[in-house]
Design a protein around this motif. Sequence first.
Motif, PDB file in Angstrom:
ATOM      1  N   UNK A 110       0.806  -1.217   0.000  1.00 44.72           N
ATOM      2  CA  UNK A 110       0.000   0.000   0.000  1.00 44.72           C
ATOM      3  C   UNK A 110       0.844   1.275   0.000  1.00 44.72           C
ATOM      4  N   UNK A 111       2.115   1.188   0.361  1.00 45.15           N
ATOM      5  CA  UNK A 111       2.936   2.390   0.496  1.00 45.15           C
ATOM      6  C   UNK A 111       2.952   3.265  -0.759  1.00 45.15           C
ATOM      7  N   UNK A 112       3.177   2.733  -1.973  1.00 48.06           N
ATOM      8  CA  UNK A 112       3.189   3.614  -3.151  1.00 48.06           C
ATOM      9  C   UNK A 112       1.867   4.347  -3.356  1.00 48.06           C
ATOM     10  N   UNK A 113       0.755   3.662  -3.085  1.00 44.08           N
ATOM     11  CA  UNK A 113      -0.547   4.307  -3.226  1.00 44.08           C
ATOM     12  C   UNK A 113      -0.707   5.428  -2.209  1.00 44.08           C
ATOM     13  N   UNK A 114      -0.242   5.212  -0.983  1.00 42.64           N
ATOM     14  CA  UNK A 114      -0.352   6.250   0.045  1.00 42.64           C
ATOM     15  C   UNK A 114       0.551   7.442  -0.273  1.00 42.64           C
ATOM     16  N   UNK A 115       1.707   7.187  -0.846  1.00 39.66           N
ATOM     17  CA  UNK A 115       2.555   8.303  -1.280  1.00 39.66           C
ATOM     18  C   UNK A 115       1.877   9.068  -2.416  1.00 39.66           C
ATOM     19  N   UNK A 116       1.157   8.354  -3.266  1.00 36.74           N
ATOM     20  CA  UNK A 116       0.389   9.020  -4.316  1.00 36.74           C
ATOM     21  C   UNK A 116      -0.703   9.900  -3.742  1.00 36.74           C
ATOM     22  N   UNK A 117      -1.336   9.452  -2.665  1.00 37.30           N
ATOM     23  CA  UNK A 117      -2.354  10.279  -2.007  1.00 37.30           C
ATOM     24  C   UNK A 117      -1.723  11.561  -1.464  1.00 37.30           C
ATOM     25  N   UNK A 118      -0.548  11.442  -0.844  1.00 36.33           N
ATOM     26  CA  UNK A 118       0.138  12.639  -0.344  1.00 36.33           C
ATOM     27  C   UNK A 118       0.430  13.602  -1.488  1.00 36.33           C
ATOM     28  N   UNK A 119       0.931  13.078  -2.606  1.00 29.68           N
ATOM     29  CA  UNK A 119       1.195  13.935  -3.765  1.00 29.68           C
ATOM     30  C   UNK A 119      -0.088  14.597  -4.244  1.00 29.68           C
ATOM     31  N   UNK A 120      -1.203  13.850  -4.251  1.00 32.75           N
ATOM     32  CA  UNK A 120      -2.484  14.419  -4.677  1.00 32.75           C
ATOM     33  C   UNK A 120      -2.918  15.545  -3.749  1.00 32.75           C
ATOM     34  N   UNK A 121      -2.750  15.367  -2.450  1.00 36.36           N
ATOM     35  CA  UNK A 121      -3.113  16.417  -1.492  1.00 36.36           C
ATOM     36  C   UNK A 121      -2.279  17.675  -1.725  1.00 36.36           C
TER      37      UNK A 121
END
Length: 328
Positions: A110-121
């Motif tokens: 899940x880590x890459x997806x969560x980093x993507x969420x941070x980038x989206x924010x």
Amino acid sequence: MNLSAVPQSPSPGCDLLNPSPSAQARFQVASILLILLLWAAIYVAGMFTPALLDDVDSLHAEAAREMVLTHDWVTLHTDGIRYLEKAPLMYWGVAASYTVFHHVSDWATRLPLMLGVLALLLVTYKLGKHSYGETGGLCSAVVLATAIGPYIFTRFQIPDLMVGLWLTLGFYFFLLSLEEDPPSRLTCWGFAVACALNVLTKGLIGLVFPAGAIGLYLILTRNLRHLLKLRLVSSTLVFLVVAAPWHILAARRNPSQGPVRGFLWFYFVNEHFLRYVNKRVPPGYDTVPLLIFWGLLILWLLPWSGLNCGPDSMRGTEQIFFLHSGHS
């Protein structure tokens, strides 16, 4: 509320209307720290549980694991069988996570997806700040971070939030292009790269969605001539440099063999066009009526569904946000 309508005249003894550069810098740092805190409290905390689901999660995790084992970063496999229906970027991220941490686990998946969420924010904050000021940027990111929909879509190992990231980044570059005369190479090429990364994330919708939203916006504003300012030749080349190599390699390594269809048919025809008209082989994707699909947007935006964000409350160029939400 349209923040641009707030009076900007100086007021004795009040620094809120005209903050100093140092105050603006402190506000920006505080905004980013708050975004990071919300991301950590909501998304990082949820990265370890629950266990990966037996359906989509485990299938996608296995494809990334076999990518690491076989050192084949072009053709996806699950249980040794070619898995040609998906774009590779999400799997590259998960495989990179397994490689870096030497570990296959729920959190590493899940880590890459969560980093993507941070980038989206952060991109949402930047886009909101550009159009509505610091407060608008912060509020935009806070709403996105705390809405129920984005969180639900990270409970499954699917690339939809990454699609939102590239769409938001692309629209940010497009808004910049509307303000520059002529648009800079960085702006035009940045938009091209965002579209290319979206294609590598979820196929042709990465190009169709922004093209549809921007095309409709330019038609409504009677500004189709703006397309000619976007350095179409060089931007197209940049797009192809990023998006084309994987497609070319996948097609060469997975050609049709007699009655066995190859990558080009399976990926483009079957997974894009036939799936869209509900004739995919084999069938198996459930759909919901369009009215219910649109109605679910109210649920996904909770607890912020009641905010006034209709087109009448927006300035001219900011109507792109409304079009963006419809396509997302």
